[in-house]
Design a protein around this motif. Structure first.
Motif, PDB file in Angstrom:
ATOM      1  N   GLY A 138      36.922  37.064  35.903  1.00 43.60           N
ATOM      2  CA  GLY A 138      35.826  37.286  36.836  1.00 43.60           C
ATOM      3  C   GLY A 138      36.250  37.904  38.153  1.00 43.60           C
ATOM      4  N   LEU A 139      37.511  37.734  38.530  1.00 42.95           N
ATOM      5  CA  LEU A 139      38.008  38.297  39.787  1.00 42.95           C
ATOM      6  C   LEU A 139      38.552  39.714  39.632  1.00 42.95           C
ATOM      7  CD1 LEU A 139      39.844  35.194  41.306  1.00 42.95           C
ATOM      8  CD2 LEU A 139      37.600  36.113  41.913  1.00 42.95           C
ATOM      9  N   ARG A 140      38.597  40.212  38.404  1.00 42.27           N
ATOM     10  CA  ARG A 140      39.087  41.561  38.175  1.00 42.27           C
ATOM     11  C   ARG A 140      37.932  42.559  38.348  1.00 42.27           C
ATOM     12  NH1 ARG A 140      43.555  42.034  39.518  1.00 42.27           N
ATOM     13  NH2 ARG A 140      43.415  44.120  38.643  1.00 42.27           N
ATOM     14  N   PRO A 141      38.049  43.511  39.274  1.00 38.51           N
ATOM     15  CA  PRO A 141      36.941  44.428  39.548  1.00 38.51           C
ATOM     16  C   PRO A 141      36.555  45.307  38.372  1.00 38.51           C
ATOM     17  CG  PRO A 141      38.942  45.125  40.699  1.00 38.51           C
ATOM     18  CD  PRO A 141      39.213  43.767  40.149  1.00 38.51           C
ATOM     19  N   PRO A 145      31.013  41.271  35.571  1.00 38.27           N
ATOM     20  CA  PRO A 145      30.842  39.818  35.721  1.00 38.27           C
ATOM     21  C   PRO A 145      29.663  39.252  34.942  1.00 38.27           C
ATOM     22  CG  PRO A 145      30.068  40.936  37.687  1.00 38.27           C
ATOM     23  CD  PRO A 145      30.713  41.983  36.829  1.00 38.27           C
ATOM     24  N   VAL A 179      33.450  33.824  39.550  1.00 38.58           N
ATOM     25  CA  VAL A 179      32.736  35.023  39.098  1.00 38.58           C
ATOM     26  C   VAL A 179      31.635  35.375  40.088  1.00 38.58           C
ATOM     27  CG1 VAL A 179      31.353  36.041  37.255  1.00 38.58           C
ATOM     28  CG2 VAL A 179      33.252  34.520  36.671  1.00 38.58           C
ATOM     29  N   THR A 181      31.535  35.102  43.174  1.00 44.45           N
ATOM     30  CA  THR A 181      31.964  35.666  44.458  1.00 44.45           C
ATOM     31  C   THR A 181      31.977  37.194  44.424  1.00 44.45           C
ATOM     32  OG1 THR A 181      34.336  35.637  43.874  1.00 44.45           O
ATOM     33  CG2 THR A 181      33.432  33.652  44.937  1.00 44.45           C
ATOM     34  N   ARG A 182      31.792  37.768  43.262  1.00 48.12           N
ATOM     35  CA  ARG A 182      31.884  39.225  43.132  1.00 48.12           C
ATOM     36  C   ARG A 182      30.810  39.917  43.983  1.00 48.12           C
ATOM     37  NH1 ARG A 182      34.298  41.146  38.281  1.00 48.12           N
ATOM     38  NH2 ARG A 182      33.269  43.122  38.743  1.00 48.12           N
ATOM     39  N   ASP A 184      29.684  42.867  43.817  1.00 46.92           N
ATOM     40  CA  ASP A 184      28.846  43.814  43.095  1.00 46.92           C
ATOM     41  C   ASP A 184      27.721  43.131  42.325  1.00 46.92           C
ATOM     42  OD1 ASP A 184      31.017  42.752  41.682  1.00 46.92           O
ATOM     43  OD2 ASP A 184      30.956  44.308  40.163  1.00 46.92           O
ATOM     44  N   SER A 190      23.039  37.182  39.552  1.00 45.55           N
ATOM     45  CA  SER A 190      23.731  35.940  39.879  1.00 45.55           C
ATOM     46  C   SER A 190      23.053  34.717  39.278  1.00 45.55           C
ATOM     47  CB  SER A 190      23.823  35.765  41.402  1.00 45.55           C
ATOM     48  OG  SER A 190      24.663  36.745  41.976  1.00 45.55           O
TER      49      SER A 190
END
Length: 279
Positions: A138-141, A145, A179, A181-182, A184, A190
């Motif tokens: 989830g933290l990988r751009p 997400p 996840v 926190t993204r 985008d 969300s």
């Protein structure tokens, strides 16, 4: 066999006269061992240190990730449930392949053995270990997400007789919060993943809830707290706010409204004219 304790106590320095490919293969084997002292002991600590420091990097990391992705279909529960921990180490350092996420998602939504700990095998922890990898993805751009949030919902809604007893609810809530926190993510994306959860919980407004529903409610309660306070990606780190924390809190509260109504009087409701059954 390699003395991994000695290596760990020597600041994880590479032992002289040993090839890194050979050592990496031995570590990979150890992380699927049925012996919990091997699988969850010094080999785990050394592998984590070598990946973090870049001793194992590049093609070696990718090959190790490919092997872990294959283990999601391994017949041994201990191999399946430790594969996401190794993949998390790699993903945290920026290594990803599209096939890894597909293999993980297929396993995570369907794994039936959710035991936290076994007397012989030690820690298994499918839900928690999978949650750790879900949060890392989830933290990988480069990873979308939205499907990760849907995957978390699918994991919660899968029928099970195992009641979360080893903080699986906290670990999964943290992963979802990471996840969320993204930047985008839109407010709509969300919270869209909550819709099937609300629908699935609706029949249990009153009376006993099945185990999966109890697990789900407890996970959402933990998520509400993280949406309010923020979530730390690393232990001891600074909390990061969710991209749309207030929207998530409102969405989670709405889902929890029905199952919480039976807890006592005074729970707000939008339904009118519904007689509460005797307790």
């Amino acid at each position: 066999m390699t003395n991994w304790r000695e290596i760990h106590e020597n600041d994880c320095a590479l032992p002289p006269g040993r090839g890194l490919d050979e050592l990496t293969a031995e570590l990979a084997e150890a992380l699927g061992s049925p012996d919990p002292e091997i699988r969850d002991g010094y080999p785990y600590a050394v592998l984590d240190a070598w990946i973090r420091s870049g001793v194992i990097d590049g093609e070696r990391c990718l090959a190790l990730g490919d092997l872990m992705a294959e283990r999601f279909t391994d017949p041994r529960i201990e191999a399946r449930t430790f594969a996401p921990l190794v993949l998390r180490m790699i993903v945290n350092q920026g290594g990803t392949r599209p096939g890894w996420l597909d293999a993980f998602a297929a396993w995570y939504r369907a794994e039936a053995d959710l035991r936290g700990r076994d007397d012989t095998l030690g820690w298994l922890h499918a839900v928690a270990h999978g949650a750790d990898l879900l949060g890392a993805f989830g933290l990988r751009p480069e990873v979308d997400p939205g499907p990760l949030l849907v995957l978390a919902a699918e994991r919660l809604l899968a029928p099970t007789g195992y009641l979360f007893a080893e903080r699986e609810d906290d670990r999964l809530a943290k992963a979802v919060a990471l996840v969320l926190t993204r930047p985008d993510l839109t407010p709509e994306r969300s919270t869209a993943w909550l819709a099937p959860i609300a629908e699935a919980l609706a029949p249990y407004e009153y009376g006993p809830m099945p185990v999966w529903a109890s697990n789900t409610v407890r996970t959402l309660r933990a998520l509400y707290l993280l949406a309010d306070l923020g979530v730390c990606a690393e232990r001891g780190g600074r909390p990061v706010p969710l991209a749309h924390g207030e929207v998530v809190k409102a969405g989670v509260a709405e889902v929890l409204r029905l199952p919480l109504r039976q807890a006592g009087d005074g729970i707000p409701t939008r339904s009118k004219g519904v007689e509460r059954p005797p307790m």
